[in-house]
Design a protein around this motif. Structure first.
Motif, PDB file in Angstrom:
ATOM      1  N   SER A 162       0.847  -1.185   0.000  1.00 10.03           N
ATOM      2  CA  SER A 162       0.000   0.000   0.000  1.00 10.03           C
ATOM      3  C   SER A 162       0.887   1.241   0.000  1.00 10.03           C
ATOM      4  O   SER A 162       1.948   1.255   0.614  1.00 10.03           O
ATOM      5  CB  SER A 162      -0.903   0.033   1.234  1.00 10.03           C
ATOM      6  OG  SER A 162      -1.655  -1.145   1.349  1.00 10.03           O
TER       7      SER A 162
ATOM      8  N   PHE B  58       0.949   5.726  -0.110  1.00  2.40           N
ATOM      9  CA  PHE B  58       0.177   6.918   0.215  1.00  2.40           C
ATOM     10  C   PHE B  58       1.041   8.156   0.056  1.00  2.40           C
ATOM     11  O   PHE B  58       2.260   8.103   0.178  1.00  2.40           O
ATOM     12  CB  PHE B  58      -0.298   6.867   1.677  1.00  2.40           C
ATOM     13  CG  PHE B  58      -0.955   5.581   2.070  1.00  2.40           C
ATOM     14  CD1 PHE B  58      -0.207   4.545   2.582  1.00  2.40           C
ATOM     15  CD2 PHE B  58      -2.323   5.417   1.934  1.00  2.40           C
ATOM     16  CE1 PHE B  58      -0.801   3.347   2.950  1.00  2.40           C
ATOM     17  CE2 PHE B  58      -2.933   4.222   2.296  1.00  2.40           C
ATOM     18  CZ  PHE B  58      -2.174   3.190   2.804  1.00  2.40           C
TER      19      PHE B  58
ATOM     20  N   ASN C 166       3.520   0.963   2.964  1.00  2.63           N
ATOM     21  CA  ASN C 166       3.233  -0.120   3.898  1.00  2.63           C
ATOM     22  C   ASN C 166       3.991  -1.354   3.469  1.00  2.63           C
ATOM     23  O   ASN C 166       4.023  -1.679   2.290  1.00  2.63           O
ATOM     24  CB  ASN C 166       1.725  -0.384   3.914  1.00  2.63           C
ATOM     25  CG  ASN C 166       1.383  -1.740   4.494  1.00  2.63           C
ATOM     26  OD1 ASN C 166       1.194  -2.685   3.748  1.00  2.63           O
ATOM     27  ND2 ASN C 166       1.337  -1.824   5.797  1.00  2.63           N
TER      28      ASN C 166
ATOM     29  N   ASN D 187       2.353  -5.547   9.988  1.00  6.27           N
ATOM     30  CA  ASN D 187       2.277  -4.405   9.088  1.00  6.27           C
ATOM     31  C   ASN D 187       3.086  -3.259   9.654  1.00  6.27           C
ATOM     32  O   ASN D 187       3.122  -3.050  10.851  1.00  6.27           O
ATOM     33  CB  ASN D 187       0.826  -3.949   8.943  1.00  6.27           C
ATOM     34  CG  ASN D 187       0.091  -4.738   7.904  1.00  6.27           C
ATOM     35  OD1 ASN D 187       0.251  -4.522   6.718  1.00  6.27           O
ATOM     36  ND2 ASN D 187      -0.704  -5.671   8.345  1.00  6.27           N
ATOM     37  N   LYS D 188       3.694  -2.534   8.784  1.00 10.46           N
ATOM     38  CA  LYS D 188       4.471  -1.390   9.228  1.00 10.46           C
ATOM     39  C   LYS D 188       4.353  -0.296   8.182  1.00 10.46           C
ATOM     40  O   LYS D 188       4.387  -0.576   6.988  1.00 10.46           O
ATOM     41  CB  LYS D 188       5.932  -1.804   9.384  1.00 10.46           C
ATOM     42  CG  LYS D 188       6.869  -0.701   9.831  1.00 10.46           C
ATOM     43  CD  LYS D 188       8.294  -1.240   9.898  1.00 10.46           C
ATOM     44  CE  LYS D 188       9.301  -0.129  10.124  1.00 10.46           C
ATOM     45  NZ  LYS D 188      10.678  -0.613  10.098  1.00 10.46           N
ATOM     46  N   LEU D 189       4.158   0.922   8.659  1.00 11.53           N
ATOM     47  CA  LEU D 189       4.169   2.081   7.765  1.00 11.53           C
ATOM     48  C   LEU D 189       5.559   2.689   7.783  1.00 11.53           C
ATOM     49  O   LEU D 189       6.106   2.950   8.846  1.00 11.53           O
ATOM     50  CB  LEU D 189       3.156   3.127   8.215  1.00 11.53           C
ATOM     51  CG  LEU D 189       1.703   2.929   7.820  1.00 11.53           C
ATOM     52  CD1 LEU D 189       0.868   4.099   8.310  1.00 11.53           C
ATOM     53  CD2 LEU D 189       1.555   2.770   6.316  1.00 11.53           C
TER      54      LEU D 189
ATOM     55  N   TYR E 243      -6.982   0.568  16.071  1.00 13.26           N
ATOM     56  CA  TYR E 243      -5.537   0.661  15.860  1.00 13.26           C
ATOM     57  C   TYR E 243      -5.031   2.028  16.286  1.00 13.26           C
ATOM     58  O   TYR E 243      -5.516   3.050  15.805  1.00 13.26           O
ATOM     59  CB  TYR E 243      -5.227   0.417  14.385  1.00 13.26           C
ATOM     60  CG  TYR E 243      -3.760   0.213  14.088  1.00 13.26           C
ATOM     61  CD1 TYR E 243      -2.938   1.297  13.829  1.00 13.26           C
ATOM     62  CD2 TYR E 243      -3.207  -1.063  14.063  1.00 13.26           C
ATOM     63  CE1 TYR E 243      -1.594   1.123  13.556  1.00 13.26           C
ATOM     64  CE2 TYR E 243      -1.862  -1.251  13.789  1.00 13.26           C
ATOM     65  CZ  TYR E 243      -1.059  -0.149  13.544  1.00 13.26           C
ATOM     66  OH  TYR E 243       0.270  -0.323  13.283  1.00 13.26           O
TER      67      TYR E 243
ATOM     68  N   TYR F 131       4.431   7.724  17.125  1.00 15.13           N
ATOM     69  CA  TYR F 131       5.585   7.976  16.284  1.00 15.13           C
ATOM     70  C   TYR F 131       6.400   9.115  16.887  1.00 15.13           C
ATOM     71  O   TYR F 131       5.881   9.972  17.592  1.00 15.13           O
ATOM     72  CB  TYR F 131       5.149   8.426  14.876  1.00 15.13           C
ATOM     73  CG  TYR F 131       4.433   7.389  14.055  1.00 15.13           C
ATOM     74  CD1 TYR F 131       3.055   7.234  14.136  1.00 15.13           C
ATOM     75  CD2 TYR F 131       5.126   6.579  13.169  1.00 15.13           C
ATOM     76  CE1 TYR F 131       2.392   6.294  13.371  1.00 15.13           C
ATOM     77  CE2 TYR F 131       4.475   5.632  12.389  1.00 15.13           C
ATOM     78  CZ  TYR F 131       3.109   5.506  12.500  1.00 15.13           C
ATOM     79  OH  TYR F 131       2.455   4.569  11.728  1.00 15.13           O
TER      80      TYR F 131
ATOM     81  N   LEU G  81       8.062   4.568  14.068  1.00 15.16           N
ATOM     82  CA  LEU G  81       7.077   3.959  14.939  1.00 15.16           C
ATOM     83  C   LEU G  81       7.716   3.533  16.254  1.00 15.16           C
ATOM     84  O   LEU G  81       8.726   2.818  16.262  1.00 15.16           O
ATOM     85  CB  LEU G  81       6.455   2.747  14.231  1.00 15.16           C
ATOM     86  CG  LEU G  81       5.359   1.998  14.959  1.00 15.16           C
ATOM     87  CD1 LEU G  81       4.136   2.887  15.135  1.00 15.16           C
ATOM     88  CD2 LEU G  81       4.997   0.729  14.191  1.00 15.16           C
TER      89      LEU G  81
ATOM     90  N   ALA H 103      -2.233  -0.707  10.066  1.00 15.78           N
ATOM     91  CA  ALA H 103      -1.427   0.234   9.301  1.00 15.78           C
ATOM     92  C   ALA H 103      -1.410  -0.139   7.822  1.00 15.78           C
ATOM     93  O   ALA H 103      -1.207  -1.281   7.463  1.00 15.78           O
ATOM     94  CB  ALA H 103      -0.001   0.243   9.829  1.00 15.78           C
ATOM     95  N   GLY H 104      -1.642   0.861   7.017  1.00 19.15           N
ATOM     96  CA  GLY H 104      -1.594   0.643   5.580  1.00 19.15           C
ATOM     97  C   GLY H 104      -2.922   0.264   4.978  1.00 19.15           C
ATOM     98  O   GLY H 104      -3.074   0.289   3.764  1.00 19.15           O
TER      99      GLY H 104
END
Lengths: 113, 114
Positions: free
Chosen positions: A32, A34, A91, A99-101, B31, B35, B45, B98-99
């Motif tokens: 993903s 953004f 992502n 999951n990690k942004l 969620y 940060y 994060l 996330a995402g």
């Protein structure tokens, strides 16, 4: 190599100009994408998601190139109010379910009158 | 609709002091995350939570603790402040992991540790 890389700028453009930002990412598992906008000393806010087929929202167009692992943001007819930092956000999935942004450091745009 | 709120907006601590940064959201989001943003670096994060009672570490968790006793609140505790923790701290919430959906950020807390 940073996981998400952006040209920090600043990009100084006149009102009405078209400006484009690119962002590269290193994790091919990214799913993903953004663009967030952050005004000076404010919180980030979602500008738009980036879809595989590309997408447009008014003067803003986002593109994704999975093969070359980059995304782009095009702003047409720049306004003074577009002046901000634009954050590329990706992502990625690590270790199965995590999951990690991942945020880029941002590209600063200054639109001049 | 208040969205995500954070307190305090500004804080100065001496090395070794402890404090709690408050974060609350009224959107019933499961969620939530914390940060930190430093010059020349993207948001990183610290900790996140996928629901009340569930927390996990992010990229830079050392020196910070979190808990999630309610859906609404997600406080961040600095155990023994260090100058390296001087930063802007943002809390965020989203309706999905996330995402998968938009992250809503609070206005931030600017922390200086001397």
């Amino acid at each position: 190599r940073k996981e998400v890389e952006q040209d920090p700028g600043p990009f100084n453009v006149p009102e009405g100009a078209t400006v484009a930002f690119n962002c590269t990412y290193s994790n091919s598992a990214s799913q993903s994408f953004f663009w967030y906008r952050q005004d000076c000393r404010k919180e980030p806010k979602l500008l738009m998601s980036v879809y595989s087929s590309g997408n447009e929202d008014g003067r803003f167009t986002a593109q994704l190139n999975r093969a070359s692992q980059y995304i782009s943001l095009l702003i047409r007819d720049s306004k003074l109010s577009d002046s901000a930092t634009y954050l590329c956000v990706v992502n990625a999935v690590y270790g199965g379910a995590t999951n990690k942004l991942i945020f880029g450091t941002g590209t600063l745009l200054a639109v001049q009158p | 609709n208040a969205g995500v709120t954070q307190t305090p907006k500004f804080q100065v601590l001496k090395t070794g002091q402890s404090m709690t940064l408050q974060c609350a959201q009224d959107m019933n989001h499961e969620y939530m995350s914390w940060y930190r943003q430093d010059p020349g670096m993207g948001l990183r994060l610290i900790h996140y939570s996928v629901g009340a009672g569930i927390t996990d570490q992010g990229e830079v968790p050392n020196g910070y603790n979190v808990s999630r006793s309610t859906t609404e609140d997600f406080p961040l505790r600095l155990l023994s402040a260090a100058p390296s923790q001087t930063s802007v701290y943002f809390c965020a919430s989203s309706g999905a992991a996330a995402g998968l959906s938009e992250q809503y950020f609070g206005p931030g807390t600017r922390l200086t540790v001397t």
